[in-house]
Design an enzyme around this catalytic site. Structure first.
Site, PDB file in Angstrom:
ATOM      1  N   GLU A 187      -7.473-105.342  11.042  1.00 38.32           N
ATOM      2  CA  GLU A 187      -7.570-104.341   9.983  1.00 38.32           C
ATOM      3  C   GLU A 187      -8.931-104.406   9.297  1.00 38.32           C
ATOM      4  O   GLU A 187      -9.435-103.413   8.789  1.00 38.32           O
ATOM      5  CB  GLU A 187      -6.482-104.577   8.940  1.00 38.32           C
ATOM      6  N   ARG A 196      -1.571-122.061  13.218  1.00 35.27           N
ATOM      7  CA  ARG A 196      -0.192-122.493  12.948  1.00 35.27           C
ATOM      8  C   ARG A 196       0.659-122.507  14.212  1.00 35.27           C
ATOM      9  O   ARG A 196       1.602-123.290  14.323  1.00 35.27           O
ATOM     10  CB  ARG A 196       0.435-121.635  11.856  1.00 35.27           C
TER      11      ARG A 196
END
Length: 185
Positions: free
Chosen positions: A109, A72
Protein backbone atom coordinates in the site's frame (compact mmCIF):
# COMPACT_ATOMS: atom_id res chain seq x y z
CA UNK A 1 -1.77 -24.77 -6.98
CA UNK A 2 -4.94 -26.64 -6.18
CA UNK A 3 -8.41 -25.50 -5.23
CA UNK A 4 -9.09 -22.45 -3.10
CA UNK A 5 -10.55 -24.33 -0.16
CA UNK A 6 -10.34 -22.64 3.20
CA UNK A 7 -9.83 -24.87 6.22
CA UNK A 8 -11.45 -23.72 9.41
CA UNK A 9 -9.89 -25.22 12.49
CA UNK A 10 -11.61 -26.25 15.68
CA UNK A 11 -13.49 -23.61 17.66
CA UNK A 12 -11.26 -24.46 20.64
CA UNK A 13 -8.14 -23.29 18.81
CA UNK A 14 -9.86 -20.19 17.46
CA UNK A 15 -11.19 -19.28 20.91
CA UNK A 16 -7.72 -19.72 22.47
CA UNK A 17 -6.30 -17.23 19.97
CA UNK A 18 -9.20 -14.81 20.53
CA UNK A 19 -8.93 -15.06 24.32
CA UNK A 20 -5.20 -14.34 24.41
CA UNK A 21 -4.86 -11.84 21.54
CA UNK A 22 -4.44 -8.20 22.55
CA UNK A 23 -6.42 -5.66 20.51
CA UNK A 24 -5.07 -2.11 20.38
CA UNK A 25 -7.29 0.66 19.01
CA UNK A 26 -5.86 3.37 16.75
CA UNK A 27 -2.51 1.69 16.17
CA UNK A 28 -0.46 2.21 14.08
CA UNK A 29 -2.81 5.00 13.00
CA UNK A 30 -6.24 6.38 13.83
CA UNK A 31 -9.09 4.04 12.91
CA UNK A 32 -6.93 0.92 12.77
CA UNK A 33 -7.28 -1.89 15.29
CA UNK A 34 -3.98 -3.72 15.77
CA UNK A 35 -4.25 -7.39 16.73
CA UNK A 36 -1.18 -8.29 18.78
CA UNK A 37 -0.42 -12.01 18.74
CA UNK A 38 2.52 -11.69 21.16
CA UNK A 39 0.46 -12.79 24.21
CA UNK A 40 -0.81 -15.82 22.26
CA UNK A 41 2.71 -16.93 21.39
CA UNK A 42 3.97 -16.23 24.93
CA UNK A 43 1.37 -18.56 26.45
CA UNK A 44 2.51 -22.23 26.24
CA UNK A 45 -1.01 -23.56 25.73
CA UNK A 46 -1.89 -20.77 23.30
CA UNK A 47 1.28 -21.36 21.28
CA UNK A 48 0.61 -25.11 21.22
CA UNK A 49 -2.95 -24.48 20.01
CA UNK A 50 -1.69 -22.18 17.24
CA UNK A 51 0.87 -24.72 16.04
CA UNK A 52 -1.74 -27.52 16.04
CA UNK A 53 -4.09 -25.30 14.06
CA UNK A 54 -1.48 -24.28 11.50
CA UNK A 55 -0.78 -27.94 10.78
CA UNK A 56 -4.46 -28.65 9.98
CA UNK A 57 -4.71 -31.00 7.00
CA UNK A 58 -0.99 -31.85 6.93
CA UNK A 59 0.73 -34.85 8.43
CA UNK A 60 4.31 -36.07 8.58
CA UNK A 61 5.32 -36.95 5.03
CA UNK A 62 2.83 -34.68 3.24
CA UNK A 63 5.23 -31.73 2.91
CA UNK A 64 8.99 -31.48 2.44
CA UNK A 65 9.47 -28.00 3.86
CA UNK A 66 7.68 -25.40 5.93
CA UNK A 67 8.38 -21.85 4.73
CA UNK A 68 8.16 -19.04 7.28
CA UNK A 69 7.81 -15.44 6.16
CA UNK A 70 10.12 -12.79 7.60
CA UNK A 71 9.88 -12.25 10.53
CA UNK A 72 6.99 -13.49 12.72
CA UNK A 73 6.40 -16.38 10.33
CA UNK A 74 9.84 -17.71 11.30
CA UNK A 75 8.67 -18.38 14.87
CA UNK A 76 5.56 -20.20 13.74
CA UNK A 77 7.14 -22.12 10.87
CA UNK A 78 9.93 -23.43 13.09
CA UNK A 79 7.47 -25.03 15.47
CA UNK A 80 5.32 -26.37 12.61
CA UNK A 81 8.39 -27.85 10.88
CA UNK A 82 9.41 -29.67 14.06
CA UNK A 83 5.92 -31.18 14.38
CA UNK A 84 5.84 -32.20 10.71
CA UNK A 85 9.44 -33.44 10.80
CA UNK A 86 10.50 -31.27 7.85
CA UNK A 87 13.11 -28.75 6.97
CA UNK A 88 12.35 -25.05 7.30
CA UNK A 89 12.76 -22.30 4.73
CA UNK A 90 13.25 -18.74 5.90
CA UNK A 91 11.71 -16.49 3.23
CA UNK A 92 13.69 -13.31 3.86
CA UNK A 93 13.21 -9.64 3.17
CA UNK A 94 15.58 -8.17 0.57
CA UNK A 95 19.17 -7.61 1.58
CA UNK A 96 19.29 -10.16 4.41
CA UNK A 97 20.96 -12.95 2.40
CA UNK A 98 24.29 -12.99 0.55
CA UNK A 99 24.05 -13.40 -3.23
CA UNK A 100 23.10 -15.21 -5.28
CA UNK A 101 19.41 -15.18 -4.39
CA UNK A 102 16.07 -15.86 -6.00
CA UNK A 103 13.81 -12.86 -5.50
CA UNK A 104 10.23 -11.74 -6.02
CA UNK A 105 9.16 -8.10 -5.72
CA UNK A 106 5.63 -6.99 -4.93
CA UNK A 107 3.64 -3.85 -4.30
CA UNK A 108 2.53 -2.68 -0.87
CA UNK A 109 0.00 0.00 0.00
CA UNK A 110 2.91 2.33 0.76
CA UNK A 111 5.60 1.19 -1.69
CA UNK A 112 7.28 -2.02 -2.76
CA UNK A 113 9.08 -4.91 -1.11
CA UNK A 114 11.06 -7.97 -2.15
CA UNK A 115 11.30 -11.49 -0.75
CA UNK A 116 14.35 -13.70 -1.23
CA UNK A 117 15.58 -17.28 -0.93
CA UNK A 118 19.15 -18.56 -1.44
CA UNK A 119 19.90 -19.52 -5.06
CA UNK A 120 22.75 -21.87 -4.09
CA UNK A 121 22.61 -24.96 -1.89
CA UNK A 122 18.83 -25.31 -1.99
CA UNK A 123 17.03 -27.33 -4.67
CA UNK A 124 13.28 -26.88 -4.33
CA UNK A 125 12.27 -28.47 -7.65
CA UNK A 126 9.25 -30.68 -7.00
CA UNK A 127 9.36 -30.16 -3.24
CA UNK A 128 6.01 -29.65 -1.47
CA UNK A 129 6.03 -26.57 0.75
CA UNK A 130 3.59 -25.37 3.42
CA UNK A 131 3.81 -21.57 3.79
CA UNK A 132 3.20 -20.16 7.29
CA UNK A 133 2.71 -16.58 8.42
CA UNK A 134 0.99 -14.70 11.22
CA UNK A 135 -1.53 -12.48 9.39
CA UNK A 136 -3.36 -12.47 6.07
CA UNK A 137 -4.41 -8.93 5.14
CA UNK A 138 -4.14 -7.82 1.49
CA UNK A 139 -2.34 -11.04 0.55
CA UNK A 140 0.58 -9.27 -1.11
CA UNK A 141 3.33 -10.90 0.92
CA UNK A 142 1.82 -14.38 0.75
CA UNK A 143 1.20 -14.04 -3.00
CA UNK A 144 4.82 -13.00 -3.51
CA UNK A 145 6.04 -15.91 -1.38
CA UNK A 146 3.96 -18.37 -3.42
CA UNK A 147 5.36 -16.90 -6.65
CA UNK A 148 8.93 -17.02 -5.34
CA UNK A 149 8.62 -20.66 -4.28
CA UNK A 150 7.03 -21.63 -7.58
CA UNK A 151 9.78 -19.76 -9.47
CA UNK A 152 12.22 -22.02 -7.60
CA UNK A 153 10.30 -25.11 -8.75
CA UNK A 154 8.48 -25.84 -5.50
CA UNK A 155 4.87 -26.95 -5.24
CA UNK A 156 2.96 -24.90 -2.67
CA UNK A 157 0.95 -27.45 -0.69
CA UNK A 158 -0.94 -24.85 1.32
CA UNK A 159 -0.93 -21.64 3.30
CA UNK A 160 -1.52 -21.39 7.05
CA UNK A 161 -2.03 -18.16 8.96
CA UNK A 162 -3.09 -17.36 12.49
CA UNK A 163 -5.26 -14.33 11.75
CA UNK A 164 -7.16 -13.08 8.72
CA UNK A 165 -8.21 -9.46 8.41
CA UNK A 166 -11.31 -9.65 6.21
CA UNK A 167 -12.31 -7.12 3.61
CA UNK A 168 -8.79 -6.41 2.36
CA UNK A 169 -8.88 -8.91 -0.51
CA UNK A 170 -6.20 -11.28 0.72
CA UNK A 171 -8.30 -14.41 0.42
CA UNK A 172 -9.29 -13.47 -3.15
CA UNK A 173 -5.67 -12.89 -4.20
CA UNK A 174 -4.79 -16.37 -2.94
CA UNK A 175 -7.68 -18.19 -4.62
CA UNK A 176 -6.41 -21.49 -5.92
CA UNK A 177 -4.22 -22.32 -2.93
CA UNK A 178 -5.50 -24.27 0.09
CA UNK A 179 -5.70 -21.84 2.99
CA UNK A 180 -5.96 -22.40 6.73
CA UNK A 181 -6.90 -19.41 8.92
CA UNK A 182 -7.20 -19.92 12.67
CA UNK A 183 -9.33 -16.86 13.39
CA UNK A 184 -10.67 -13.67 11.83
CA UNK A 185 -10.04 -10.18 13.18
Amino acid sequence: MTDSSVTHVSPTISSAVERLMRRVEDFPSAGVQFCDLTPVLADPDGFDAVVRGLIAGHEIGTVDYVAGLDARGFLLAGAVAVRLHTGILAVRKAGKLPPPVHSRSYELEYGAATLELPADGLDLRGKRVLVVDDVLATGGTLTAAVGLLEDCGAVVAGLSVVLEIPGLGGRDRLAGTPLTCLTVA
